[in-house]
Scaffold this motif. Structure first.
Motif, PDB file in Angstrom:
ATOM      1  N   ARG A  11      34.010  26.083  26.444  1.00 25.24           N
ATOM      2  CA  ARG A  11      32.976  24.934  27.551  1.00 25.24           C
ATOM      3  C   ARG A  11      33.454  25.472  28.345  1.00 25.24           C
ATOM      4  O   ARG A  11      34.408  24.251  29.234  1.00 25.24           O
ATOM      5  N   THR A  12      33.001  25.575  29.829  1.00 26.30           N
ATOM      6  CA  THR A  12      33.856  25.987  31.272  1.00 26.30           C
ATOM      7  C   THR A  12      32.595  25.108  31.990  1.00 26.30           C
ATOM      8  O   THR A  12      31.011  25.508  31.698  1.00 26.30           O
ATOM      9  N   GLY A  13      32.159  24.119  33.165  1.00 22.11           N
ATOM     10  CA  GLY A  13      31.371  23.747  33.991  1.00 22.11           C
ATOM     11  C   GLY A  13      31.296  25.057  34.891  1.00 22.11           C
ATOM     12  O   GLY A  13      32.439  25.944  35.149  1.00 22.11           O
ATOM     13  N   SER A  14      30.040  25.331  35.613  1.00 25.84           N
ATOM     14  CA  SER A  14      30.105  25.397  37.158  1.00 25.84           C
ATOM     15  C   SER A  14      31.139  25.775  37.650  1.00 25.84           C
ATOM     16  O   SER A  14      31.590  26.877  38.067  1.00 25.84           O
ATOM     17  N   ILE A  15      31.703  24.558  37.991  1.00 26.23           N
ATOM     18  CA  ILE A  15      32.672  24.403  39.536  1.00 26.23           C
ATOM     19  C   ILE A  15      33.731  25.753  39.311  1.00 26.23           C
ATOM     20  O   ILE A  15      34.474  26.400  39.529  1.00 26.23           O
ATOM     21  N   THR A  16      34.199  25.468  37.500  1.00 25.55           N
ATOM     22  CA  THR A  16      35.306  25.850  36.931  1.00 25.55           C
ATOM     23  C   THR A  16      35.405  27.073  37.029  1.00 25.55           C
ATOM     24  O   THR A  16      36.194  27.812  37.161  1.00 25.55           O
ATOM     25  N   ARG A  17      33.822  27.500  36.974  1.00 33.44           N
ATOM     26  CA  ARG A  17      33.779  29.098  36.715  1.00 33.44           C
ATOM     27  C   ARG A  17      33.624  29.614  38.027  1.00 33.44           C
ATOM     28  O   ARG A  17      34.280  30.634  38.303  1.00 33.44           O
ATOM     29  N   VAL A  18      33.389  29.104  39.295  1.00 32.61           N
ATOM     30  CA  VAL A  18      33.508  29.429  40.541  1.00 32.61           C
ATOM     31  C   VAL A  18      34.673  29.735  40.858  1.00 32.61           C
ATOM     32  O   VAL A  18      35.138  30.665  41.670  1.00 32.61           O
ATOM     33  N   PHE A  19      35.454  28.427  40.491  1.00 34.98           N
ATOM     34  CA  PHE A  19      37.031  29.121  40.564  1.00 34.98           C
ATOM     35  C   PHE A  19      37.690  29.703  40.230  1.00 34.98           C
ATOM     36  O   PHE A  19      38.507  30.455  40.602  1.00 34.98           O
ATOM     37  N   ILE A  20      37.718  30.723  39.048  1.00 31.88           N
ATOM     38  CA  ILE A  20      37.705  31.501  37.904  1.00 31.88           C
ATOM     39  C   ILE A  20      37.260  32.575  39.370  1.00 31.88           C
ATOM     40  O   ILE A  20      37.926  33.399  38.999  1.00 31.88           O
ATOM     41  N   TYR A  21      35.895  33.366  38.842  1.00 26.51           N
ATOM     42  CA  TYR A  21      35.696  34.230  39.869  1.00 26.51           C
ATOM     43  C   TYR A  21      36.414  34.309  41.274  1.00 26.51           C
ATOM     44  O   TYR A  21      36.485  35.157  41.611  1.00 26.51           O
ATOM     45  N   VAL A  22      36.869  33.306  42.212  1.00 28.80           N
ATOM     46  CA  VAL A  22      37.197  33.335  42.890  1.00 28.80           C
ATOM     47  C   VAL A  22      38.545  33.669  43.299  1.00 28.80           C
ATOM     48  O   VAL A  22      38.866  34.369  43.685  1.00 28.80           O
ATOM     49  N   LEU A  24      40.109  35.737  41.044  1.00 28.88           N
ATOM     50  CA  LEU A  24      39.503  36.784  40.402  1.00 28.88           C
ATOM     51  C   LEU A  24      39.387  37.718  40.902  1.00 28.88           C
ATOM     52  O   LEU A  24      40.554  38.573  41.312  1.00 28.88           O
ATOM     53  N   ILE A  25      38.364  37.084  42.358  1.00 28.12           N
ATOM     54  CA  ILE A  25      37.548  38.953  43.278  1.00 28.12           C
ATOM     55  C   ILE A  25      39.499  38.351  44.497  1.00 28.12           C
ATOM     56  O   ILE A  25      39.276  39.712  44.724  1.00 28.12           O
ATOM     57  N   VAL A  26      39.608  37.663  44.906  1.00 32.89           N
ATOM     58  CA  VAL A  26      41.231  37.382  45.442  1.00 32.89           C
ATOM     59  C   VAL A  26      42.242  38.414  45.323  1.00 32.89           C
ATOM     60  O   VAL A  26      42.411  39.283  45.110  1.00 32.89           O
ATOM     61  N   PHE A  27      42.153  38.691  43.395  1.00 33.91           N
ATOM     62  CA  PHE A  27      43.220  39.123  43.442  1.00 33.91           C
ATOM     63  C   PHE A  27      43.450  40.394  43.340  1.00 33.91           C
ATOM     64  O   PHE A  27      43.687  41.510  43.615  1.00 33.91           O
ATOM     65  N   ALA A  28      41.506  40.467  43.339  1.00 34.54           N
ATOM     66  CA  ALA A  28      40.545  41.964  42.455  1.00 34.54           C
ATOM     67  C   ALA A  28      41.115  42.814  43.881  1.00 34.54           C
ATOM     68  O   ALA A  28      41.694  44.136  44.272  1.00 34.54           O
ATOM     69  N   LEU A  29      41.232  41.952  45.266  1.00 38.86           N
ATOM     70  CA  LEU A  29      40.647  42.244  46.703  1.00 38.86           C
ATOM     71  C   LEU A  29      42.565  43.039  46.856  1.00 38.86           C
ATOM     72  O   LEU A  29      42.508  44.618  47.642  1.00 38.86           O
ATOM     73  N   PHE A  30      42.960  41.561  46.966  1.00 40.17           N
ATOM     74  CA  PHE A  30      44.675  42.667  46.697  1.00 40.17           C
ATOM     75  C   PHE A  30      44.686  43.680  46.094  1.00 40.17           C
ATOM     76  O   PHE A  30      46.183  43.789  46.804  1.00 40.17           O
ATOM     77  N   TYR A  31      44.796  43.383  44.971  1.00 40.49           N
ATOM     78  CA  TYR A  31      45.225  44.824  44.339  1.00 40.49           C
ATOM     79  C   TYR A  31      44.524  46.284  45.034  1.00 40.49           C
ATOM     80  O   TYR A  31      45.237  47.176  45.070  1.00 40.49           O
ATOM     81  N   LEU A  32      43.646  46.025  45.436  1.00 42.31           N
ATOM     82  CA  LEU A  32      42.672  47.847  45.499  1.00 42.31           C
ATOM     83  C   LEU A  32      42.782  47.925  47.063  1.00 42.31           C
ATOM     84  O   LEU A  32      42.356  48.483  47.722  1.00 42.31           O
ATOM     85  N   LEU A  33      44.111  46.833  48.345  1.00 41.84           N
ATOM     86  CA  LEU A  33      44.268  46.857  49.384  1.00 41.84           C
ATOM     87  C   LEU A  33      44.680  48.084  50.157  1.00 41.84           C
ATOM     88  O   LEU A  33      45.131  49.229  50.211  1.00 41.84           O
ATOM     89  N   PRO A  34      45.993  48.751  48.911  1.00 41.93           N
ATOM     90  CA  PRO A  34      46.402  49.219  49.155  1.00 41.93           C
ATOM     91  C   PRO A  34      45.618  50.740  48.838  1.00 41.93           C
ATOM     92  O   PRO A  34      45.693  51.760  49.867  1.00 41.93           O
ATOM     93  N   LEU A  35      45.155  51.059  47.729  1.00 41.73           N
ATOM     94  CA  LEU A  35      43.720  51.871  47.733  1.00 41.73           C
ATOM     95  C   LEU A  35      43.057  52.131  49.094  1.00 41.73           C
ATOM     96  O   LEU A  35      42.708  53.292  49.289  1.00 41.73           O
ATOM     97  N   TYR A  36      43.078  51.003  49.721  1.00 40.72           N
ATOM     98  CA  TYR A  36      41.792  51.119  50.724  1.00 40.72           C
ATOM     99  C   TYR A  36      42.723  51.875  51.436  1.00 40.72           C
ATOM    100  O   TYR A  36      42.273  52.671  52.788  1.00 40.72           O
TER     101      TYR A  36
END
Length: 292
Positions: A11-22, A24-36
């Motif tokens: 069970r995950t609360g909304s705050i936890t889910r938001v934190f997880i998504y943030v 993941l998005i930060v790491f995805a952007l960091f990973y995709l930066l060289p490709l950009y």
């Protein structure tokens, strides 16, 4: 409120889910930066790149660097571009992946359903081959290729990658087939089915997930390999060696836009493989991990 679905175990609360998504998005952007950076600068004129601000979008769009990287860039002594080396990689990768996957499937089938005395030792030795560094096998492989007359050829590179990849494919298929009910194989034997008929009609139809794992693993490793291609390729060098020669060229002006375009061209096949079949990779790895 917490969200619970059939696919969630915690069970995950909304705050936890938001934190997880943030995160993941930060790491995805960091990973995709060289490709950009590569993509943006591959469609810029060279003057814009040397003027600084490589992160900015192009003021003037041009696909001339892509055309040059593919067909006219200076690689070695001829301005051939990456096209012939791309074809070399295709001619090397497709047979090597196919052969190593089929042999690995047969090995896994034998080591789980046709047990013999010493089979655990055989599997252990094949598993040990997965941990042998590339550099250790260079001289033995060079000697074997020379004696077979395959040095500096595409068939030689295929042989090298098949031999080195069999340990991995055998490991995948052996673990996958270990969870398959042996009773079905015995029942097929009682009905008169032979070795290859059982493999073709019973084992192979359910091997899709692990076959995808084997294909992705082998394709990625073989396509991105540099050491074997540089050591045994000769005049039939693969894409990675040609890309290195293009980037490391010391003659003329450094055409960074062409280099970026060439790097993307070299990465496109593996990117396509992961986009098309990547979702099955983890599924295939986990398919044989739980028995019952």
């Amino acid at each position: 409120m917490s969200a619970v679905t059939q696919d969630t175990a915690v069970r995950t609360g909304s705050i936890t889910r938001v934190f997880i998504y943030v995160v993941l998005i930060v790491f995805a952007l960091f990973y995709l930066l060289p490709l950009y950076v590569m993509a943006v600068n591959s469609v810029k004129p060279l003057a814009e790149i040397t003027g600084g601000n490589m992160m900015a979008l192009p003021q003037e769009w041009t696909f001339a660097p892509w055309a040059s990287a593919w067909s006219t860039a200076q690689i070695g002594v001829e301005p051939t571009g990456l096209k012939p080396y791309f074809l070399n990689s295709i001619l090397m990768v497709v047979p090597a992946v196919t052969i190593s996957t089929i042999v690995g499937a047969l090995n896994g089938y034998v080591l789980t359903k046709w047990r013999f005395r010493g089979d655990t030792w055989v599997f252990g030795l094949m598993l040990f081959s997965c941990f042998i560094p590339f550099q250790i096998v260079l001289i033995p492989m060079a000697m074997v290729l020379g004696k077979l007359g395959l040095a500096g050829s595409i068939p030689g590179l295929i042989l090298v990658h098949v031999v080195y990849g069999i340990g991995f494919t055998t490991l995948y298929f052996r673990n996958y087939y270990a969870a398959f009910p042996t009773e079905l194989v015995r029942a097929a034997q009682m009905d008169g089915a032979g070795f290859f008929r059982i493999f073709w009609r019973i084992l192979l139809p359910v091997s899709g997930p692990i076959a995808v794992v084997s294909v992705i693993w082998q394709f990625t490793n073989i396509w991105n390999d540099f050491l074997f291609g540089a050591s045994f390729g000769g005049v039939n060098q693969p894409m990675t060696v040609a890309l290195n020669n293009l980037v490391q060229s010391s003659t003329g002006v450094k055409e960074y836009n062409v280099h970026f375009a060439g790097a993307i061209l070299a990465a496109i096949p593996t990117l396509i493989v992961y986009i098309v079949a990547g979702r099955y990779f983890v599924r295939g790895l986990m398919a044989g991990s739980v028995k019952g």
